[in-house]
Design a protein around this motif. Structure first.
Motif, mmCIF file in Angstrom:
data_model
loop_
_atom_site.group_PDB
_atom_site.id
_atom_site.type_symbol
_atom_site.label_atom_id
_atom_site.label_comp_id
_atom_site.label_asym_id
_atom_site.label_seq_id
_atom_site.Cartn_x
_atom_site.Cartn_y
_atom_site.Cartn_z
ATOM 1 N N LEU A 1 76.261 -41.770 -4.295
ATOM 2 C CA LEU A 1 74.922 -41.678 -3.713
ATOM 3 C C LEU A 1 73.893 -41.461 -4.815
ATOM 4 C CD1 LEU A 1 73.233 -41.344 -1.005
ATOM 5 C CD2 LEU A 1 73.492 -38.900 -1.395
ATOM 6 N N LEU B 1 69.560 -41.167 -5.709
ATOM 7 C CA LEU B 1 68.250 -40.907 -5.132
ATOM 8 C C LEU B 1 67.189 -41.625 -5.966
ATOM 9 C CD1 LEU B 1 68.715 -37.071 -4.600
ATOM 10 C CD2 LEU B 1 69.146 -38.904 -2.989
ATOM 11 N N PRO B 2 66.016 -41.882 -5.372
ATOM 12 C CA PRO B 2 64.973 -42.580 -6.125
ATOM 13 C C PRO B 2 64.662 -41.864 -7.437
ATOM 14 C CG PRO B 2 64.287 -42.240 -3.853
ATOM 15 C CD PRO B 2 65.598 -41.564 -4.009
ATOM 16 N N GLY B 3 64.573 -42.625 -8.510
ATOM 17 C CA GLY B 3 64.215 -42.050 -9.803
ATOM 18 C C GLY B 3 65.395 -41.627 -10.641
ATOM 19 N N GLU B 4 66.601 -41.693 -10.078
ATOM 20 C CA GLU B 4 67.764 -41.306 -10.874
ATOM 21 C C GLU B 4 68.225 -42.459 -11.753
ATOM 22 O OE1 GLU B 4 69.967 -37.746 -8.464
ATOM 23 O OE2 GLU B 4 70.732 -39.774 -8.165
ATOM 24 N N TYR C 1 64.847 -50.436 -10.625
ATOM 25 C CA TYR C 1 63.792 -50.915 -11.515
ATOM 26 C C TYR C 1 64.097 -50.461 -12.932
ATOM 27 C CZ TYR C 1 61.740 -46.208 -11.404
ATOM 28 O OH TYR C 1 61.528 -44.861 -11.518
ATOM 29 N N GLU D 1 62.807 -49.503 -16.893
ATOM 30 C CA GLU D 1 61.686 -49.048 -17.700
ATOM 31 C C GLU D 1 62.250 -48.660 -19.060
ATOM 32 O OE1 GLU D 1 58.596 -46.954 -15.064
ATOM 33 O OE2 GLU D 1 58.858 -45.601 -16.762
ATOM 34 N N TYR E 1 66.666 -47.407 -13.298
ATOM 35 C CA TYR E 1 66.564 -46.302 -12.350
ATOM 36 C C TYR E 1 66.754 -46.822 -10.929
ATOM 37 C CZ TYR E 1 64.233 -44.126 -16.344
ATOM 38 O OH TYR E 1 63.937 -43.639 -17.570
ATOM 39 N N ALA F 1 65.604 -47.283 -7.221
ATOM 40 C CA ALA F 1 64.285 -47.341 -6.593
ATOM 41 C C ALA F 1 64.335 -46.846 -5.164
ATOM 42 C CB ALA F 1 63.734 -48.759 -6.632
ATOM 43 N N GLN F 2 65.532 -46.591 -4.653
ATOM 44 C CA GLN F 2 65.597 -46.046 -3.308
ATOM 45 C C GLN F 2 66.895 -45.281 -3.110
ATOM 46 O OE1 GLN F 2 65.874 -50.416 -2.128
ATOM 47 N NE2 GLN F 2 66.004 -49.333 -0.203
ATOM 48 N N LEU F 3 66.931 -44.532 -2.028
ATOM 49 C CA LEU F 3 68.128 -43.781 -1.711
ATOM 50 C C LEU F 3 69.201 -44.764 -1.255
ATOM 51 C CD1 LEU F 3 68.135 -40.479 0.148
ATOM 52 C CD2 LEU F 3 69.709 -42.215 0.892
ATOM 53 N N GLY G 1 66.258 -48.035 6.157
ATOM 54 C CA GLY G 1 65.116 -48.882 5.849
ATOM 55 C C GLY G 1 64.984 -50.059 6.783
ATOM 56 N N GLU H 1 54.831 -65.526 -0.526
ATOM 57 C CA GLU H 1 54.664 -64.296 -1.311
ATOM 58 C C GLU H 1 53.898 -63.224 -0.573
ATOM 59 O OE1 GLU H 1 51.765 -67.400 -2.899
ATOM 60 O OE2 GLU H 1 53.755 -67.292 -2.043
ATOM 61 N N ALA I 1 61.941 -40.814 1.030
ATOM 62 C CA ALA I 1 63.254 -41.178 0.504
ATOM 63 C C ALA I 1 64.245 -41.314 1.651
ATOM 64 C CB ALA I 1 63.734 -40.133 -0.500
ATOM 65 N N ALA J 1 63.578 -42.274 4.577
ATOM 66 C CA ALA J 1 63.280 -43.504 5.308
ATOM 67 C C ALA J 1 63.744 -44.738 4.546
ATOM 68 C CB ALA J 1 61.779 -43.590 5.581
ATOM 69 N N GLY J 2 64.279 -44.544 3.355
ATOM 70 C CA GLY J 2 64.774 -45.672 2.564
ATOM 71 C C GLY J 2 63.670 -46.516 1.959
ATOM 72 N N ILE J 3 62.523 -45.921 1.756
ATOM 73 C CA ILE J 3 61.409 -46.665 1.184
ATOM 74 C C ILE J 3 61.538 -46.703 -0.338
ATOM 75 C CG2 ILE J 3 58.910 -46.547 0.799
ATOM 76 C CD1 ILE J 3 58.757 -45.704 3.783
ATOM 77 N N PRO J 4 61.451 -47.906 -0.938
ATOM 78 C CA PRO J 4 61.601 -47.999 -2.393
ATOM 79 C C PRO J 4 60.478 -47.271 -3.123
ATOM 80 C CG PRO J 4 61.786 -50.154 -1.371
ATOM 81 C CD PRO J 4 61.276 -49.218 -0.324
ATOM 82 N N MET J 5 60.856 -46.383 -4.014
ATOM 83 C CA MET J 5 59.867 -45.634 -4.766
ATOM 84 C C MET J 5 60.415 -45.304 -6.144
ATOM 85 S SD MET J 5 60.257 -42.539 -2.104
ATOM 86 C CE MET J 5 59.463 -41.113 -2.790
ATOM 87 N N LYS J 6 59.513 -45.112 -7.095
ATOM 88 C CA LYS J 6 59.933 -44.888 -8.479
ATOM 89 C C LYS J 6 60.604 -43.536 -8.642
ATOM 90 C CE LYS J 6 55.940 -46.367 -10.373
ATOM 91 N NZ LYS J 6 54.965 -46.453 -11.456
ATOM 92 N N ASP J 7 60.128 -42.554 -7.922
ATOM 93 C CA ASP J 7 60.667 -41.203 -8.032
ATOM 94 C C ASP J 7 60.126 -40.404 -6.850
ATOM 95 O OD1 ASP J 7 61.940 -38.981 -8.976
ATOM 96 O OD2 ASP J 7 60.912 -38.918 -10.898
ATOM 97 N N ARG K 1 60.101 -37.333 -13.244
ATOM 98 C CA ARG K 1 60.781 -38.097 -14.284
ATOM 99 C C ARG K 1 59.889 -38.301 -15.515
ATOM 100 N NH1 ARG K 1 61.398 -43.042 -15.835
ATOM 101 N NH2 ARG K 1 60.281 -44.083 -14.175
#
Lengths: 231, 259
Positions: free
Chosen positions: A12, A14-17, A31, A33, A38, A40-42, A59, A126, B148, B150-156, B193
């Motif tokens: 599992l 998490l976003p940002g890991e 994504y 960097e 990293y 981008a989502q759980l 989602g 798009e 998070a 809700a599974g929404i894509p986010m940087k952190d 981060r």
């Protein structure tokens, strides 16, 4: 469906890991960097070939070209219908994209508001303008049966590796089942069969990430279908 | 802020009126996925603050003119329950809650990958059930856990925390009395981060050095809160796995009894 091969990395995130620093390429749900990838989502981390992916646990359904989805008619226009495909974007179905010859303004005689249809996503631009079409093999208006909804991210679980799970469900429940990519599932058969199928799918939904899910569901269906037969 | 009082906000030993050290946070408890009907949700207790956050979307943005063909819009509603404060709060949006809604939605927008969902809207609802100073940080912290979930894509994730000045000293995470009778309150939110600041306000006044010190303190504390956020999310998804085990066990028991 490479997941099964990579059970080891079912972890599992998490976003940002950080999911990778070894030079793999960023896949879905990630994504990059400065050379670091990293999440981008759980979701569940997965490595296949040289891509790192994060498969979401939750989602909304985002339409992609070629997806077969189950839609509900929400509006009828003179030359098109508006179809709710369980995504943030409503999709128009033009009269040219249905297998019937529809006269101008004659749309409601073919599909009414509330009817369910099996359609394919025929184009996404798009700005996420979606078009759907009914002109392909197997696409039709769905009459009778039940529709249930599960998160779109769990559709691959219900279908299973090479369709193993869905075949299992069909076999034991003796139902006709169609799983739309948007998380809507259409089930038709006898009452007990439908009830069992719904319970089994709910179970798959709840236990989507457990290893050996197909076996578990097989056991469940075996037990439960015996009960039905007994009655 | 700035109300007169005889109370000593910091005693001779350097302790605060609720017994905390200057750099100590109030106890924080976070739970993810508490609401069934929302796409994502979180409940947070931060000292005496109680906040509920719910997220819907991405979904179709209404009215149509709000839609952005290049990205999703993030709409946030911060709302205080009438019973959340000691005098009844008149229900409905007011100047303060409109402002907080705006800054929170902007802070969240900075981490959400909005360009993935053009023309749609991501709706965040923050309900303050009980307030005791620092609700905007609490609301933001809860909202990012809900996003998070809700599974929404986010940087952190985004984390909020306040620091302030009371009795001529810079302290962390002001409580109600400290907020009312203190000299300054600096709510802050960061992206853990990168350390980027996505929300910074100041009520009252302090010197430049004090402000820098407050920012440093709040940033450091945010990282601690970040760990709690991650823990809450992990717990939520671990619980799912465990409940299943229990469920199966109990089902088997029932079956045995039947037989």
């Amino acid at each position: 469906m490479n997941e099964e091969k990579h059970n080891v990395s079912r972890e599992l995130v998490l976003p940002g890991e950080v999911v990778d620093t070894t030079g793999l390429r960023p896949g879905v749900g990630t994504y990059a960097e400065n050379g670091v990838i990293y999440a981008a989502q759980l979701g569940i981390k997965n490595i296949s070939k040289n891509y790192v992916n994060v498969f979401p646990l939750n989602g909304r359904y985002i339409p992609r070209y070629g997806d077969k989805v189950i839609g509900i008619i929400t509006e009828t226009g003179a030359t098109s219908w508006l179809v709710d495909i369980n995504s943030p974007y409503p999709a128009p179905l033009h009269v040219n994209d249905v297998p019937w010859k529809v006269n101008f303004g004659d749309t409601p005689t073919y599909l009414k508001v509330g009817d369910t249809v099996l359609v394919k996503v025929d184009g996404v631009d798009e700005a996420k303008h979606v078009r759907v079409s009914m002109k392909d093999q197997g696409l039709r208006k769905l009459s009778g049966g039940n529709i249930i909804e599960i998160p779109a991210s769990k559709v691959p679980r219900v279908i299973g590796k090479g369709g193993s799970m869905i075949n299992l469900l069909k076999e034991y429940t003796e139902c006709r089942i169609f799983v739309g990519q948007n998380g809507r599932i259409w089930i038709d058969g006898d009452v007990d069969g439908i009830a069992l199928a719904i319970r089994a799918i709910k179970k798959i939904d709840e236990e989507a990430q457990t290893i050996g899910l197909t076996e578990k569901i097989k056991e469940f269906l075996e037990k439960e279908s015996k009960k039905i037969r007994r009655q | 802020m700035g109300m007169k009082t005889d109370i000593k906000l910091i005693d001779e030993k350097g302790m605060r009126i609720d017994g905390r050290r200057p750099d100590q946070l109030r106890p924080i408890k976070i739970e993810a996925g508490v609401l069934k009907r929302a796409d994502g949700s979180a409940y947070l207790e931060w000292g005496k603050n109680k906040v509920l956050a719910a997220v819907y979307g991405p979904r179709e943005a209404h009215p149509r003119h709000l839609q952005d063909s290049a990205k999703a819009i993030v709409q946030c509603r911060y709302n205080m329950a009438p019973f959340s404060v000691s005098d009844r709060k008149r229900p409905g949006p007011d100047r303060r809650s409109v402002e907080i809604s705006k800054i929170i939605s902007e802070a969240l927008e900075s981490v959400i990958l909005t360009e993935l969902f053009p023309r749609s809207s991501i709706d965040v609802f923050i309900e303050v059930l009980q307030a005791n100073a620092g609700t905007r940080c609490a609301g933001l912290t809860a909202a990012s856990v809900a996003l998070a979930d809700a599974g929404i894509p986010m940087k952190d994730l985004v984390v909020g925390c306040a620091a302030g000045k009371i009795g001529d000293k810079v302290v962390l995470d002001l409580g109600k009395e400290e907020d009312n009778f203190g000299q300054a309150d600096v709510p802050l939110a960061i992206i853990p981060r990168t350390g980027e600041i996505v929300l910074l306000q100041m009520d009252g006044d302090m010197t430049q050095e004090e402000l820098f010190k407050a920012i440093e303190m709040a940033k450091e504390a945010s990282l601690r809160i970040y760990e709690l956020q991650k823990e809450a999310l992990r717990r939520r998804y671990a619980i799912v796995a465990e409940e299943e085990k229990e469920e199966i066990a109990s089902m088997e028991e029932i079956k045995e009894e039947e037989e």
